[in-house]
Design a protein around this motif. Structure first.
Motif: not given
Length: 268
Positions: A128, A216, A224, A227-228, A231, A238, A240
């Motif tokens: 990423c 995005d 990504g 998103a990482y 998480e 998050l 987007r």
């Protein structure tokens, strides 16, 4: 034995009132990049947007490592007596914000990461990011023609169709000409930070609520990465932004302002 970073007094122009919102800009630019966002935020927050050392109107220094930026930020919080603050970092500023969390935790209510990433370049098990060769080439070109590199970097922050070429060029001229260019030492140190820093192992220890705001269509810090972060940070959410590139607060300031203001209002 490592030398303890010596903080410097960052240039800052606060505005508004209420909960402090500290905005950290990214590589090569200054706090002026947040001008559209500050206008959209209005007066509901006390906005504090410093220039990182060697950028904008902050003084340069022989060293501009990640640890130096963290030391400067801690000193700023202490000088302004900031508490229950929302710390927001964009791009390289997001890495500074993440790295500063352990030292600022008692003064923080929340953390916001705009187009952020724990690691900017690709590595084993981490796709990423951009190739390290891209950052290395930027450093070489910056030594030859810094103004051209800064202009091309700014232009590359926007996704196709996100903004008209004329609007991007006009905004680029406004932001790049309104503030002094970064010192060569600070700019090259920033590229070295983007090349080497890896904060993936620090995310689990961030206890503060976090907002991850990511376009995005971000070609600089791929989606990504956002998103990482969402998480791996224990208390993250998050958001987007469809069709947005690396600087959505420039092209869609009202949407970003609403997300930040809503998040700030939810903090204890």
């Amino acid at each position: 034995m490592p030398v303890e970073p010596s903080p410097i007094a960052l240039a800052v122009a606060p505005s508004g009132a209420g909960r402090p919102l500290v905005l950290l800009h990214g590589w090569g630019l200054s706090s002026l990049v947040f001008s559209p966002l500050r206008a959209a935020l209005g007066e509901g927050l006390r906005v504090i947007a410093p220039d990182l050392r060697g950028h904008g109107r902050s003084p340069a220094a022989p060293s501009a490592t990640l640890e130096d930026h963290v030391a400067d930020l801690v000193a700023l919080f202490e000088r302004l007596e900031l508490r229950e603050a929302l710390l927001a970092g964009w791009s390289l500023g997001a890495q500074v914000a993440l790295a500063a969390v352990p030292r600022l935790a008692p003064r923080l209510a929340g953390l916001a990461l705009l187009a952020g990433t724990p690691r900017f370049t690709r590595a084993e098990g981490w796709e990423c990011g951009l190739p390290a060769s891209t950052v290395e080439a930027m450093a070489l070109r910056f030594r030859r023609d810094p103004a051209r590199v800064l202009s091309r970097f700014f232009d590359g922050m926007f996704a196709p169709g996100e903004a008209s070429p004329e609007a991007v060029r006009r905004r680029s001229e406004e932001l790049l000409l309104a503030a002094p260019p970064p010192s060569e030492a600070a700019a090259l140190a920033g590229l070295d930070q983007l090349l080497r820093v890896d904060l993936r192992g620090d995310l689990a220890g961030v206890a503060a609520p976090a907002l991850v705001l990511h376009g995005d269509a971000d070609a600089v810090c791929p989606p990504g990465a956002g998103a990482y972060l969402a998480e791996r940070l224990p208390r993250a959410r998050l958001v987007r932004l469809a069709g947005a590139g690396h600087a959505p607060f420039v092209t869609r300031p009202a949407e970003c302002a609403r997300a930040l203001a809503r998040f700030a209002g939810e903090l204890p």
